[in-house]
Design a protein around this motif. Structure first.
Motif, PDB file in Angstrom:
ATOM      1  N   GLY A  96       0.820  -1.175   0.015  1.00 44.62           N
ATOM      2  CA  GLY A  96       0.013   0.117  -0.087  1.00 44.62           C
ATOM      3  C   GLY A  96       0.905   1.152  -0.016  1.00 44.62           C
ATOM      4  N   ARG A 151      -8.405  20.188  -2.857  1.00 47.40           N
ATOM      5  CA  ARG A 151      -8.039  20.350  -1.276  1.00 47.40           C
ATOM      6  C   ARG A 151      -6.652  20.014  -1.359  1.00 47.40           C
ATOM      7  NH1 ARG A 151      -9.474  17.980   3.430  1.00 47.40           N
ATOM      8  NH2 ARG A 151     -10.495  16.019   2.714  1.00 47.40           N
ATOM      9  N   ILE A 181      -8.924  12.272  -2.035  1.00 47.46           N
ATOM     10  CA  ILE A 181      -9.043  13.639  -1.412  1.00 47.46           C
ATOM     11  C   ILE A 181      -8.913  14.547  -2.714  1.00 47.46           C
ATOM     12  CG2 ILE A 181      -8.153  15.594   0.030  1.00 47.46           C
ATOM     13  CD1 ILE A 181      -7.272  13.404   2.079  1.00 47.46           C
ATOM     14  N   VAL A 220     -15.250  12.874   3.930  1.00 49.86           N
ATOM     15  CA  VAL A 220     -15.438  12.359   2.801  1.00 49.86           C
ATOM     16  C   VAL A 220     -16.877  12.647   2.244  1.00 49.86           C
ATOM     17  CG1 VAL A 220     -15.811   9.920   1.758  1.00 49.86           C
ATOM     18  CG2 VAL A 220     -14.422  10.069   3.669  1.00 49.86           C
ATOM     19  N   GLN A 223     -16.377   3.248   5.652  1.00 46.02           N
ATOM     20  CA  GLN A 223     -15.684   2.385   5.082  1.00 46.02           C
ATOM     21  C   GLN A 223     -14.772   1.159   5.910  1.00 46.02           C
ATOM     22  OE1 GLN A 223     -14.750   4.992   2.759  1.00 46.02           O
ATOM     23  NE2 GLN A 223     -13.481   6.068   4.185  1.00 46.02           N
TER      24      GLN A 223
HETATM   25  C1  LIG Z   1     -12.455  11.503   1.027  1.00 45.58           C
HETATM   26  C2  LIG Z   1     -11.464  11.306   2.129  1.00 45.58           C
HETATM   27  C3  LIG Z   1     -11.123  12.664   2.751  1.00 45.58           C
HETATM   28  C4  LIG Z   1     -10.471  12.411   3.913  1.00 45.58           C
HETATM   29  N1  LIG Z   1      -9.858  13.850   4.327  1.00 45.58           N
HETATM   30  C5  LIG Z   1      -9.015  13.659   5.394  1.00 45.58           C
HETATM   31  C6  LIG Z   1      -8.482  14.853   5.799  1.00 45.58           C
HETATM   32  O1  LIG Z   1      -8.902  15.694   5.540  1.00 45.58           O
HETATM   33  N2  LIG Z   1      -7.598  14.717   6.812  1.00 45.58           N
HETATM   34  C7  LIG Z   1      -7.068  13.531   7.407  1.00 45.58           C
HETATM   35  O2  LIG Z   1      -6.070  13.401   8.233  1.00 45.58           O
HETATM   36  N3  LIG Z   1      -7.456  12.279   6.786  1.00 45.58           N
HETATM   37  C8  LIG Z   1      -8.436  12.341   5.927  1.00 45.58           C
HETATM   38  N4  LIG Z   1      -9.119  11.192   5.227  1.00 45.58           N
HETATM   39  C9  LIG Z   1      -8.355   9.783   5.884  1.00 45.58           C
HETATM   40  C10 LIG Z   1      -7.038   9.499   5.429  1.00 45.58           C
HETATM   41  O3  LIG Z   1      -7.075   9.788   3.982  1.00 45.58           O
HETATM   42  C11 LIG Z   1      -6.645   7.932   5.777  1.00 45.58           C
HETATM   43  O4  LIG Z   1      -6.867   7.721   7.078  1.00 45.58           O
HETATM   44  C12 LIG Z   1      -5.264   7.750   5.300  1.00 45.58           C
HETATM   45  O5  LIG Z   1      -5.305   8.202   3.945  1.00 45.58           O
HETATM   46  C13 LIG Z   1      -5.222   6.256   5.780  1.00 45.58           C
HETATM   47  O6  LIG Z   1      -3.616   5.974   5.229  1.00 45.58           O
HETATM   48  P1  LIG Z   1      -3.090   4.566   5.149  1.00 45.58           P
HETATM   49  O7  LIG Z   1      -1.763   4.677   4.547  1.00 45.58           O
HETATM   50  O8  LIG Z   1      -3.589   3.769   6.236  1.00 45.58           O
HETATM   51  O9  LIG Z   1      -4.126   4.174   3.830  1.00 45.58           O
HETATM   52  P2  LIG Z   1      -4.535   4.779   2.623  1.00 45.58           P
HETATM   53  O10 LIG Z   1      -4.356   5.848   2.128  1.00 45.58           O
HETATM   54  O11 LIG Z   1      -6.103   3.960   2.433  1.00 45.58           O
HETATM   55  O12 LIG Z   1      -3.763   3.810   1.577  1.00 45.58           O
HETATM   56  C14 LIG Z   1      -3.847   2.349   1.243  1.00 45.58           C
HETATM   57  C15 LIG Z   1      -3.141   1.898   0.157  1.00 45.58           C
HETATM   58  O13 LIG Z   1      -2.882   0.677  -0.294  1.00 45.58           O
HETATM   59  C16 LIG Z   1      -3.379   0.214  -1.359  1.00 45.58           C
HETATM   60  N5  LIG Z   1      -3.817  -1.249  -1.230  1.00 45.58           N
HETATM   61  C17 LIG Z   1      -5.122  -1.553  -0.635  1.00 45.58           C
HETATM   62  N6  LIG Z   1      -5.129  -3.033  -0.714  1.00 45.58           N
HETATM   63  C18 LIG Z   1      -3.979  -3.404  -1.326  1.00 45.58           C
HETATM   64  C19 LIG Z   1      -3.467  -4.816  -1.721  1.00 45.58           C
HETATM   65  N7  LIG Z   1      -4.283  -5.777  -1.483  1.00 45.58           N
HETATM   66  N8  LIG Z   1      -2.313  -4.724  -2.098  1.00 45.58           N
HETATM   67  C20 LIG Z   1      -1.700  -3.749  -2.656  1.00 45.58           C
HETATM   68  N9  LIG Z   1      -2.034  -2.404  -2.284  1.00 45.58           N
HETATM   69  C21 LIG Z   1      -3.267  -2.254  -1.594  1.00 45.58           C
HETATM   70  C22 LIG Z   1      -4.512   1.091  -1.770  1.00 45.58           C
HETATM   71  O14 LIG Z   1      -4.804   0.976  -3.358  1.00 45.58           O
HETATM   72  C23 LIG Z   1      -3.921   2.283  -1.360  1.00 45.58           C
HETATM   73  O15 LIG Z   1      -3.408   2.966  -2.236  1.00 45.58           O
HETATM   74  C24 LIG Z   1      -9.786  11.257   4.308  1.00 45.58           C
HETATM   75  C25 LIG Z   1     -10.247  10.076   3.679  1.00 45.58           C
HETATM   76  C26 LIG Z   1     -11.010  10.207   2.619  1.00 45.58           C
HETATM   77  C27 LIG Z   1     -11.563   8.728   1.962  1.00 45.58           C
END
Ligand SMILES: Cc1cc2nc3c(=O)[nH]c(=O)nc-3n(C[C@H](O)[C@H](O)[C@H](O)COP(=O)(O)OP(=O)(O)OC[C@H]3O[C@@H](n4cnc5c(N)ncnc54)[C@H](O)[C@@H]3O)c2cc1C
Ligand SMILES: Cc1cc2nc3c(=O)[nH]c(=O)nc-3n(C[C@H](O)[C@H](O)[C@H](O)COP(=O)(O)OP(=O)(O)OC[C@H]3O[C@@H](n4cnc5c(N)ncnc54)[C@H](O)[C@@H]3O)c2cc1C
Ligand code: SF4
Ligand code: SF4
Ligand code: FES
Lengths: 274, 466
Positions: free
Chosen positions: B149, B189, B185, B292, B395
């Motif tokens: 990821g 923004r 996002i 979101v 989600q």
């Molecule tokens: C629309 C939206 C707006 C948001 N706004 C904010 C905000 O303003 N401020 C804030 O702090 N947070 C915000 N958030 C929350 C924040 O974006 C998430 O908490 C954060 O991105 C989580 O990071 P992560 O690295 O855990 O996962 P993610 O950002 O979800 O990244 C996970 C990655 O893993 C990949 N992946 C998944 N499964 C697999 C697999 N089996 N094999 C390979 N790759 C895989 C996905 O494609 C993705 O690219 C928002 C979320 C959304 C959806």
């Protein structure tokens, strides 16, 4: 970027695409698909795997809208932007059963790895392929290799039996005992086949083709209603029991972007040919 | 110096609402160097800074601000990058009002120091200075880590481990790195270029990035463990929830993920130059009350909707979205329907959604989350016309990896269980963090988890002790 090893027109509007890949073959199984994207501006579209080896994967596609038009214009040495897979659940395997396998349009190609796998598991494979006319049938020799019986059906009677797939199905099921029916092809074919086998009570597995984007269970556009429950086509399928599919919903969801698709194609053609 | 405290934050200039609803260009402009210096001078440079514990990655806040106050922007970004690989992102999207800025001493009487805006300023300044220099990298340890990821969590682990000499390969399912920052996002923004720049920096530092690779399908974790010494799972919470109400599979009804992915990752707002289409609805309802939902609603406006409504079952007070986002939404003309719950969609003869039936709610006793539970008002049903609806109610983690990794312990929401202090999962050699562990959380919490896990992975790679 992924290198195109081959792109060949097999019959009018249907093309074979072979792309270089050393990652996908390792876990690839019959019934799975890949997602491809032609270029940086392209859409992600799913295509069934029709074959794979250490260096490549192959797909068979029908030219319809912008994306497949772009793929149809590729030649060996070109590159595509995205290739990811294998995706979806593989075909559920059985042993020692008699299976009737049906394919139409791109589904004739998509059938190939599945009948190969069925045959390798000691099933009796009856293969039937259909098209409007003889010149649209292909891969007969490849398919025969793994088939115990082989049939061709054309609507105009120019090759094999004349009629629709349901004419053949009704005739065959009336006179033969079959454990399972398996269908690959456009939604109309999978629908018609399922409705034809329903009164016979024979389990019918169909490869569905709802619209997809990520194809990993992230967006939900591919949702299909199976036995009254919402499932994601890309991760819970794409193969389902045809007698449990809500066909009306699937057919209407496939048309969500009809207007945009027509517009997209004319835009592409104007850009390309002026 | 503290004799005269300026009570309010230095304002940040923004694109006017009438102009911005017509484009996907970023809304706030960011500080000019003069504005940044003025704001930086508001910081009291506390001996015992109360702000730092509010930051999940423990940025030396007075430290980086002091550099800005002195006009040493290069010093400032260097200080920030010691703790945060994505300052341009965090400065924009961190809920600062609940973190660093909430704990700033100034908040007792005045507005806090604008930590986020200053962080963003330093990072944006760096971007104008050409390619950032690569730090000197230590000799390779010969150990290899697979990061699954390329979201903020995965990128942080990759950065931290490569900086201490371990080889890292990131496996990402999509065709672009960045996770939610890129597919979720919106551009107005968080411009995508800020993320690609940071990813590019990691690649120049030697991190390998494999896109189009779905772990659980292209290869399983057990297969990866044959080639790698450690695995970090940062796959986020990408499985969209629906409400399971009648008519939800009609045409024109989206999950937030689909809507945003089409708009952002696939650039459907540039259709037909880009091939992926999106429905440009005129009367759009967005269900939900978080960031979101706000992003979906503001996207719908920019796609040309006449009327966009946020339909939320609690009241404004309980809305989890950031104040800044709600405020921006209000300025842009989004209508808020609080204490309202959709119960049914009705379609036309072509199976397109045309109406939504809703129920009015009132607030009852507090529930497990401490917020007052919304309870339906009997007989308050009403019908309203919509041509597009976007479901943004939450989600959970994607099941692909758990399904193919039987010895990975999973919690009741499908989240991967990981130790808080180390990020270790139940499976030897596997760590996890961010949204896949927490459910939908924040960028900076994902990065904080990643930092903890990276430290633990480094220790394991050096000692071999699990
Ligand atoms: C629309 C939206 C707006 C948001 N706004 C904010 C905000 O303003 N401020 C804030 O702090 N947070 C915000 N958030 C929350 C924040 O974006 C998430 O908490 C954060 O991105 C989580 O990071 P992560 O690295 O855990 O996962 P993610 O950002 O979800 O990244 C996970 C990655 O893993 C990949 N992946 C998944 N499964 C697999 C697999 N089996 N094999 C390979 N790759 C895989 C996905 O494609 C993705 O690219 C928002 C979320 C959304 C959806
Ligand atoms: C799991 C899965 C596997 C698939 N495997 C294959 C495959 O192996 N080979 C292949 O050619 N296609 C396959 N498809 C369908 C393929 O993805 C679509 O044909 C493709 O997305 C069309 O893209 P386009 O931009 O060219 O056409 P679009 O512009 O997207 O479509 C043009 C119009 O044609 C309609 N249409 C699309 N596909 C079909 C179809 N197959 N039959 C009838 N009408 C259609 C659409 O509803 C649309 O209105 C598969 C789909 C799924 C979900
Ligand atoms: S990373 Fe976020 S919480 Fe930490 S100082 Fe920056 S804006 Fe505040
Ligand atoms: S608490 Fe506020 S004033 Fe004190 S150092 Fe932190 S930001 Fe500056
Ligand atoms: S295609 Fe996105 S969830 Fe199936």
């Amino acid at each position: 970027m992924y290198k195109v090893l081959k792109r060949e027109k097999i019959v009018p509007n249907i093309h074979l695409l072979v792309i270089e890949s050393d990652a996908i073959y390792k876990n690839a199984q019959a019934g799975e698909f890949v997602v491809v994207r032609a270029d940086e501006r392209g859409e992600r579209i799913p295509l069934n795997l029709v074959d794979w080896d250490k260096n490549s994967v192959s797909m068979m596609f029908m030219e319809i809208g912008t994306s497949t038009r772009k793929f149809a214009a590729l030649k060996a040495g070109d590159e595509i932007a995205t290739l990811v897979g294998p995706l979806g659940k593989p075909t559920e395997m059985t042993k020692g059963k008699k299976i009737l396998c049906l394919g139409g349009c791109y589904g004739i190609g998509a059938l190939y790895p599945v009948i190969r796998a069925f045959k390798e598991q000691d099933n009796t494979v009856v293969t039937a392929i259909e098209a409007r006319s003889a010149y649209l049938l292909y891969w007969q020799e490849k398919l025969k290799k793994y088939s115990d019986e082989f049939y061709e059906i054309t609507r105009d009677g120019t090759q094999g039996l004349q009629g629709h797939i349901n004419d053949f199905l009704q005739e065959y099921l009336r006179t033969n005992a079959v454990d399972l029916v398996y269908v690959q092809g456009c939604t109309y074919l999978t629908y018609l086949s399922s409705e034809t086998t329903r009164p016979y009570g024979i389990k019918t597995i169909v490869g569905l083709n709802p619209i997809m984007v990520d194809a990993t269970g992230m967006c939900g556009v591919c949702r299909v209603i199976i036995n009254g429950e919402t499932k994601f086509g890309c991760v819970d399928g794409p193969e389902f029991d045809g007698h449990q599919v809500d066909w009306e919903n699937l057919l209407s969801r496939r048309k969500i972007y009809l207007k945009e698709e027509v517009y997209s194609l004319s835009f592409y053609e104007c850009e390309k040919y002026g | 110096m503290a004799s005269k405290i300026v009570p309010k934050k230095t304002p940040m200039r923004e694109r006017p609402p009438q102009e911005r609803v017509k484009s996907f260009k970023e809304v706030p402009f960011g500080y000019s160097p003069e504005e940044a210096i003025t704001e930086a001078k508001r910081c009291l440079q506390c001996k015992k800074p109360t702000c730092i514990p509010g930051c999940p990655v423990e940025i030396d806040i007075p430290g980086f601000i002091k550099f800005i106050a002195e006009g040493d922007f290069a010093g400032s970004i260097k200080c920030l990058k010691e703790k945060n690989v994505l300052p341009a992102v965090c400065g924009r999207v961190c809920p600062q009002e609940d973190q660093c800025e909430k704990l700033c001493v100034l908040t007792k009487k005045f507005e806090p120091v604008a930590v986020g805006r200053l962080e963003r300023f330093a990072a944006d300044w760096e971007a104008t200075q050409g390619e950032s220099p690569i730090p000197e990298l230590p000799k390779s340890t010969g150990k290899r880590t697979a990061v699954i990821g390329a979201g903020p969590g995965g990128l942080t682990v990759a950065g931290d481990l490569s900086r201490v000499g371990h080889a890292v390969t990131i496996f990402e399912a999509l065709h672009k790195p960045g996770g939610v920052l890129v597919y979720g996002i919106p551009e107005f923004r968080l411009p995508k270029s800020t993320i690609y720049r940071e990813v590019d920096y990691l690649i120049r530092c030697g991190v390998e990035l494999k896109l189009d690779f779905v772990v659980g399908k292209t290869a399983t974790i057990d297969q990866l463990l044959k080639d790698f010494d450690a695995v970090y799972i940062g796959t986020g919470a990408g499985l969209p929830w629906f409400m399971n109400i009648p008519g939800e599979n009609l045409n024109g009804i989206y999950s937030a993920n689909e809507y945003l992915t089409r708009a952002n990752l696939m650039k459907a707002y540039l259709f037909p130059e880009y091939d992926t289409p999106i429905v440009r609805g005129k009367r759009v309802a967005v269900i939900g009350g978080g960031n979101v939902a706000m992003d979906c609603a503001r996207t719908a406006l920019r796609l040309g909707a006449d009327e966009v409504r946020i339909v939320y079952r609690r009241s404004r007070k309980e809305m989890p979205a950031r104040d800044e986002e709600i405020h921006h939404g209000e300025e842009e003309g989004i209508i808020f329907e609080f204490l309202t719950l959709p119960v049914k969609y009705v379609g036309d003869e072509y199976s397109w959604v045309k109406e939504m039936e809703c129920l009015r709610m009132k607030l009852g006793e507090p529930d497990a989350s401490g917020r007052r539970r919304p309870v339906p008002i009997e007989g308050s049903n009403y019908i309203t016309a919509v041509d597009t609806a976007v479901c943004a109610i939450g989600q959970s983690p994607n099941p692909l990896i758990p399904q193919t990794t039987p010895d990975l312990k999973i919690g009741k929401w499908g989240n991967i269980e990981a130790d808080e202090k180390t990020g270790k999962t139940s499976k030897k050699g596997c760590w996890a963090g961010g949204d896949v562990v927490r459910g939908g959380a924040t960028v900076i919490l994902a990065m904080g988890d990643a930092r903890v896990a990276a430290r633990s992975i480094d220790e394991y790679l050096k000692t071999g002790v699990w």
